[in-house]
Design an enzyme around this catalytic site. Sequence first.
Site, PDB file in Angstrom:
ATOM      1  N   SER A   3       0.778  -1.293  -0.114  1.00 10.44           N
ATOM      2  CA  SER A   3       0.163   0.060   0.202  1.00 10.44           C
ATOM      3  C   SER A   3       0.926   1.196  -0.013  1.00 10.44           C
ATOM      4  CB  SER A   3      -0.834   0.151   1.373  1.00 10.44           C
ATOM      5  OG  SER A   3      -1.447   1.369   1.484  1.00 10.44           O
ATOM      6  N   TYR A  46      -1.697  -0.302  10.683  1.00 13.29           N
ATOM      7  CA  TYR A  46      -1.554  -0.652   9.144  1.00 13.29           C
ATOM      8  C   TYR A  46      -0.442  -0.164   8.607  1.00 13.29           C
ATOM      9  CZ  TYR A  46      -3.744  -0.927   4.465  1.00 13.29           C
ATOM     10  OH  TYR A  46      -3.921  -1.207   2.978  1.00 13.29           O
ATOM     11  N   LYS A  55       2.274  -2.510   6.650  1.00 16.59           N
ATOM     12  CA  LYS A  55       2.319  -2.568   5.164  1.00 16.59           C
ATOM     13  C   LYS A  55       3.837  -2.030   4.727  1.00 16.59           C
ATOM     14  CE  LYS A  55      -1.397  -3.621   3.433  1.00 16.59           C
ATOM     15  NZ  LYS A  55      -1.627  -4.718   2.595  1.00 16.59           N
TER      16      LYS A  55
HETATM   17  N1  LIG Z   1      -8.449  -0.529  -1.900  1.00 19.51           N
HETATM   18  C1  LIG Z   1      -7.491   0.325  -1.473  1.00 19.51           C
HETATM   19  O1  LIG Z   1      -7.693   1.438  -1.633  1.00 19.51           O
HETATM   20  C2  LIG Z   1      -6.172  -0.226  -1.131  1.00 19.51           C
HETATM   21  C3  LIG Z   1      -5.040   0.503  -0.917  1.00 19.51           C
HETATM   22  C4  LIG Z   1      -3.852  -0.002  -0.842  1.00 19.51           C
HETATM   23  C5  LIG Z   1      -3.705  -1.388  -0.391  1.00 19.51           C
HETATM   24  N2  LIG Z   1      -4.915  -2.098  -0.403  1.00 19.51           N
HETATM   25  C6  LIG Z   1      -4.628  -3.553   0.088  1.00 19.51           C
HETATM   26  O2  LIG Z   1      -5.150  -4.373  -0.950  1.00 19.51           O
HETATM   27  C7  LIG Z   1      -5.379  -5.496  -0.607  1.00 19.51           C
HETATM   28  C8  LIG Z   1      -6.849  -5.914  -1.118  1.00 19.51           C
HETATM   29  O3  LIG Z   1      -7.783  -5.058  -0.531  1.00 19.51           O
HETATM   30  P1  LIG Z   1      -9.199  -4.774  -1.071  1.00 19.51           P
HETATM   31  O4  LIG Z   1      -9.275  -3.328  -1.257  1.00 19.51           O
HETATM   32  O5  LIG Z   1      -9.490  -5.568  -2.352  1.00 19.51           O
HETATM   33  O6  LIG Z   1     -10.108  -4.920   0.070  1.00 19.51           O
HETATM   34  P2  LIG Z   1     -11.274  -6.168   0.123  1.00 19.51           P
HETATM   35  O7  LIG Z   1     -11.769  -5.928   1.538  1.00 19.51           O
HETATM   36  O8  LIG Z   1     -12.112  -5.908  -0.858  1.00 19.51           O
HETATM   37  O9  LIG Z   1     -10.630  -7.308  -0.121  1.00 19.51           O
HETATM   38  C9  LIG Z   1      -9.598  -8.184   1.104  1.00 19.51           C
HETATM   39  C10 LIG Z   1     -10.063  -9.644   1.152  1.00 19.51           C
HETATM   40  O10 LIG Z   1      -9.139 -10.231   1.895  1.00 19.51           O
HETATM   41  C11 LIG Z   1      -9.443 -11.262   2.423  1.00 19.51           C
HETATM   42  N3  LIG Z   1      -8.988 -11.487   3.735  1.00 19.51           N
HETATM   43  C12 LIG Z   1      -9.178 -10.910   4.965  1.00 19.51           C
HETATM   44  N4  LIG Z   1      -8.431 -11.264   6.057  1.00 19.51           N
HETATM   45  C13 LIG Z   1      -8.251 -12.576   5.697  1.00 19.51           C
HETATM   46  C14 LIG Z   1      -7.443 -13.822   5.914  1.00 19.51           C
HETATM   47  N5  LIG Z   1      -7.163 -13.912   7.318  1.00 19.51           N
HETATM   48  N6  LIG Z   1      -7.393 -14.856   5.296  1.00 19.51           N
HETATM   49  C15 LIG Z   1      -7.795 -15.020   4.034  1.00 19.51           C
HETATM   50  N7  LIG Z   1      -8.343 -13.624   3.242  1.00 19.51           N
HETATM   51  C16 LIG Z   1      -8.632 -12.612   4.037  1.00 19.51           C
HETATM   52  C17 LIG Z   1     -11.246 -10.691   2.698  1.00 19.51           C
HETATM   53  O11 LIG Z   1     -12.151 -11.567   3.129  1.00 19.51           O
HETATM   54  C18 LIG Z   1     -11.337  -9.740   1.482  1.00 19.51           C
HETATM   55  O12 LIG Z   1     -12.041 -10.680   0.243  1.00 19.51           O
HETATM   56  C19 LIG Z   1      -5.360  -5.414   0.862  1.00 19.51           C
HETATM   57  O13 LIG Z   1      -4.021  -6.073   1.330  1.00 19.51           O
HETATM   58  C20 LIG Z   1      -5.321  -4.062   1.288  1.00 19.51           C
HETATM   59  O14 LIG Z   1      -4.666  -3.506   2.212  1.00 19.51           O
HETATM   60  C21 LIG Z   1      -6.034  -1.845  -0.723  1.00 19.51           C
END
Ligand SMILES: NC(=O)c1ccc[n+]([C@@H]2O[C@H](COP(=O)([O-])OP(=O)(O)OC[C@H]3O[C@@H](n4cnc5c(N)ncnc54)[C@H](O)[C@@H]3O)[C@@H](O)[C@H]2O)c1
Length: 272
Positions: free
Chosen positions: A160, A179, A183
């Site tokens: 991230s 967080y 990260k």
């Molecule tokens: N969306 C953003 O703006 C953003 C920005 C930077 C980083 N991220 C990172 O991207 C990744 C995906 O996030 P997203 O935005 O798609 O969110 P999201 O919540 O849609 O997806 C995250 C997924 O991870 C799964 N998950 C959570 N805990 C888990 C576990 N213990 N075991 C297995 N699966 C698990 C959830 O069930 C979910 O389906 C994350 O690592 C998040 O930190 C997202």
Amino acid sequence: MNNQVVKDVSSVKDRFTLAGKQAIVTGAKGGIGKATATSFAELGANVAIVDLPAFIEESKVVAAEIANRYGVKTIAVGCDVTKEEDIKNMVKAVSDAFGTIDVVHSNAGIFVGNDHNNMPVEEFKKIIDINLTGMFMVNKECANLMIEHGHGGSIINTVSMSGTIINSTRLEKDYMVAYTASKGGAKHLTKGMAVNLIKHGIRVNSISPGYLISGAHKFMDQIEVDYWANSVPIKRFGDMDEITGIVCLLASDLGSYFVGSDILMDGGACIC
Ligand SMILES: NC(=O)c1ccc[n+]([C@@H]2O[C@H](COP(=O)([O-])OP(=O)(O)OC[C@H]3O[C@@H](n4cnc5c(N)ncnc54)[C@H](O)[C@@H]3O)[C@@H](O)[C@H]2O)c1
């Protein structure tokens, strides 16, 4: 004088493929994971949709949608990335179904809105357990299988922009601690894994998205969404179409010289 030869450039399209590859995406029923799993399939890979056991039905739906759309093989596997036994079973299930594993998008993660220095230690540990320790265990188990099968591979970790800057999430302006620590750790985990695994032909890299509309922002109200969009030089959130390209680049031979890189894709958020 030396023995270096400047090669003719080859076809970008020929190298931008995952045909015949076997891929895993964790957190694959969520926004980013579903998007990259779909894109891997479009490039020809068979894909394992991996998410929490509690979401196995949703994961099966995602797997079926992708298989119908692109005619590749998919499976859905329930796996909590904080549990080593679950990860071992998941790697075995994918290897049994597809024969091996070539590409891994280790993407499962949680994001907490109100995360500050007074958070209960159990909450802090939970975030580290999923976002950092879970990522380590997924990287390790998948890399060990790739080493055993002797064919190399590509592992892409979702970090991230919070691995680069300490940002705040809510209008109250708390700066994130757990967080950002998870990260920042994941970004360095990627580099450590990369330098150790490249001798086996395994490339490990990470992506660092800024604010993407992925479904994970449902907790924000419109005022907050507008506020954060305006805080970014590009003046909007990114979307799923804007993340899949870099993950596919790192997964494919087009990204063959990326080792331990972190690709920041944030609409300019980290510039200022
Ligand atoms: N969306 C953003 O703006 C953003 C920005 C930077 C980083 N991220 C990172 O991207 C990744 C995906 O996030 P997203 O935005 O798609 O969110 P999201 O919540 O849609 O997806 C995250 C997924 O991870 C799964 N998950 C959570 N805990 C888990 C576990 N213990 N075991 C297995 N699966 C698990 C959830 O069930 C979910 O389906 C994350 O690592 C998040 O930190 C997202």
